[in-house]
Design a protein around this motif. Structure first.
Motif, PDB file in Angstrom:
ATOM      1  N   GLY A  47     -12.872  -0.709   6.570  1.00  0.00           N
ATOM      2  CA  GLY A  47     -14.287  -0.413   6.834  1.00  0.00           C
ATOM      3  C   GLY A  47     -15.235  -1.525   6.420  1.00  0.00           C
ATOM      4  N   PHE A  48     -14.671  -2.655   6.001  1.00  0.00           N
ATOM      5  CA  PHE A  48     -15.519  -3.735   5.459  1.00  0.00           C
ATOM      6  C   PHE A  48     -16.550  -4.219   6.485  1.00  0.00           C
ATOM      7  N   ASP A  49     -16.072  -4.528   7.695  1.00  0.00           N
ATOM      8  CA  ASP A  49     -16.983  -5.071   8.721  1.00  0.00           C
ATOM      9  C   ASP A  49     -18.039  -4.046   9.122  1.00  0.00           C
TER      10      ASP A  49
ATOM     11  N   ARG B 163     -19.235  -1.545   7.374  1.00  0.00           N
ATOM     12  CA  ARG B 163     -20.231  -1.405   6.284  1.00  0.00           C
ATOM     13  C   ARG B 163     -21.196  -2.592   6.283  1.00  0.00           C
ATOM     14  N   MET B 164     -20.623  -3.762   6.522  1.00  0.00           N
ATOM     15  CA  MET B 164     -21.450  -4.976   6.528  1.00  0.00           C
ATOM     16  C   MET B 164     -22.475  -4.917   7.659  1.00  0.00           C
ATOM     17  N   ARG B 165     -22.018  -4.503   8.851  1.00  0.00           N
ATOM     18  CA  ARG B 165     -22.937  -4.435  10.004  1.00  0.00           C
ATOM     19  C   ARG B 165     -24.036  -3.392   9.757  1.00  0.00           C
TER      20      ARG B 165
ATOM     21  N   ARG C 239     -25.270  -2.568   6.883  1.00  0.00           N
ATOM     22  CA  ARG C 239     -26.238  -3.123   5.921  1.00  0.00           C
ATOM     23  C   ARG C 239     -27.143  -4.155   6.582  1.00  0.00           C
ATOM     24  N   ILE C 240     -26.562  -4.924   7.490  1.00  0.00           N
ATOM     25  CA  ILE C 240     -27.372  -5.918   8.218  1.00  0.00           C
ATOM     26  C   ILE C 240     -28.408  -5.203   9.100  1.00  0.00           C
TER      27      ILE C 240
ATOM     28  N   GLU D 222     -31.556  -4.229   7.452  1.00  0.00           N
ATOM     29  CA  GLU D 222     -32.478  -5.297   7.056  1.00  0.00           C
ATOM     30  C   GLU D 222     -33.698  -5.309   7.972  1.00  0.00           C
TER      31      GLU D 222
ATOM     32  N   GLN E 123     -36.293  -6.524  10.527  1.00  0.00           N
ATOM     33  CA  GLN E 123     -36.229  -7.603  11.509  1.00  0.00           C
ATOM     34  C   GLN E 123     -37.583  -8.303  11.606  1.00  0.00           C
TER      35      GLN E 123
END
Lengths: 170, 197
Positions: free
Chosen positions: A61-63, A65-67, A69-70, A73, A75
């Protein structure tokens, strides 16, 4: 090259990143020094031991979760430039309040009037300056000669009518 | 990274795919906890994303990336050290006891062999983790990330000459601490060489 000097260049020599001159010096020393030769061999073996540590893969699930969080952010948008920033708005409001407060302060004109009076007195002195500087006028100014000698010695602040009474009495 | 700076989100995905594994491994070897390592790796990528507009290609991207990772890892370790002092009664005896990542054994390996290999790997990780902070970062970047001396020196904010001395001291400590494994490995290599002859 001494053993202490070799120690600094031994790691670059073993990982093949040393310059040719340094490599040559280390090789010469290793050929002559059994202790350093043994140490170099053991360091080579150590590196193969360190390679035994397996690589850890990031969780599945790393990617995702990263997406996520991005995506959270904020814009950058073109119209953001026109939106007043809170700090800027606060600073402008403070500046406006201070300028209004300053313009509403009661003005004290007494100081200005006093200054004008002083200026007039100074102007009078300057106006008479050419008379004081004229030596002919001062030399022919014989009004002081008519005053008696003992009277001339009295202090300047003594009243004239008191002096006249004293003269009449004598 | 320049494409990411220009606002290309697909390029950020490429960066993520290229660097997530080395970054997670570096952070795991630093903090020895998979969950913390992944959280820190995400924080590193997030900071890269936030600072993408300010990125200047004067330094290598990896230098920038691992410098952020090093700072975050060191801060996390210091915070954790203070935290562990407070809750030491219930804390596990070994920091990696509950946090070791699941590693599937190779299919051809017996379970006892796998356990021996896993114990060896944990022992090696433990010895690396016991190094002083700067030496540990230097070894991890030199041995596992294969960075050049200039890059590591910039990350650690020291001269190349100082870095070479630092690495030598670190590897000397590891050589002594891992002496049983080193001599066993040397014997095994000697036997293999004899068989080949």
């Amino acid at each position: 090259m001494k053993c202490e000097d070799v120690s600094k260049e031994l790691i670059p020599y073993l990982d093949r990143r040393a310059s040719s001159a340094d490599r040559h010096e280390v090789e010469e020393h290793l050929a002559a020094c059994a202790d350093c030769r043994t140490r170099a061999e053991e360091l080579r073996t150590l590196w193969s031991v360190l390679d035994e540590v397996p690589i850890v893969e990031p969780s599945l699930g790393f990617d995702a979760r990263m997406r996520a969080r991005i995506a959270e952010e904020p814009q950058a948008r073109w119209y953001r430039w026109f939106v007043p920033q809170p700090r800027l708005a606060m600073a402008m409001a403070l500046l406006l309040a201070v300028s209004v407060w300053i313009t509403r302060l009661p003005q004290d004109n007494s100081g200005l009037a006093g200054t004008a009076q002083n200026e007039q007195q100074q102007f009078q002195v300057i106006k008479n300056l050419d008379v004081l500087e004229n030596y002919d006028v001062l030399s022919k100014f014989d009004a002081l000669d008519e005053v008696p000698a003992d009277e001339q010695a009295t202090p300047a602040d003594q009243p004239n009518d008191q002096q006249k009474q004293q003269d009449d009495g004598t | 990274m320049l494409d990411v700076k220009a606002g290309d989100d697909a390029s950020f995905d490429l960066l993520l795919q290229k660097y997530r594994t080395p970054l997670v491994n570096f952070l795991y070897r630093m903090v020895r906890d998979t969950a913390t390592a992944e959280d820190l790796a995400q924080e590193v990528f997030l900071r890269v994303y936030r600072a993408r507009k300010q990125y200047s290609p004067s330094a290598k991207f990896t230098t920038w990336l691992f410098r952020i990772a090093t700072n975050l890892a060191l801060n996390s370790m210091r915070d954790n050290r203070h935290h562990q002092k407070d809750v030491s009664i219930d804390a596990p005896t070994s920091p990696d006891e509950d946090a070791a990542p699941m590693q599937l054994p190779a299919p051809e390996m017996r379970i006892d062999e796998h356990m021996i290999e896993r114990d060896r790997a944990e022992f090696i990780r433990g010895v690396i983790a016991a190094l002083p902070e700067k030496q540990r970062v230097a070894v991890l970047l030199h041995k596992y990330e294969e960075m050049d001396y200039g890059e590591i020196a910039r990350i650690l904010d020291c001269s190349e000459s100082a870095l070479k001395s630092l690495l030598f001291r670190a590897y000397e400590t590891l050589r002594v601490q891992l002496a049983p494994l080193v001599s066993a490995s040397a014997r095994r290599a000697g036997k293999e060489a004899q068989h080949e002859m």
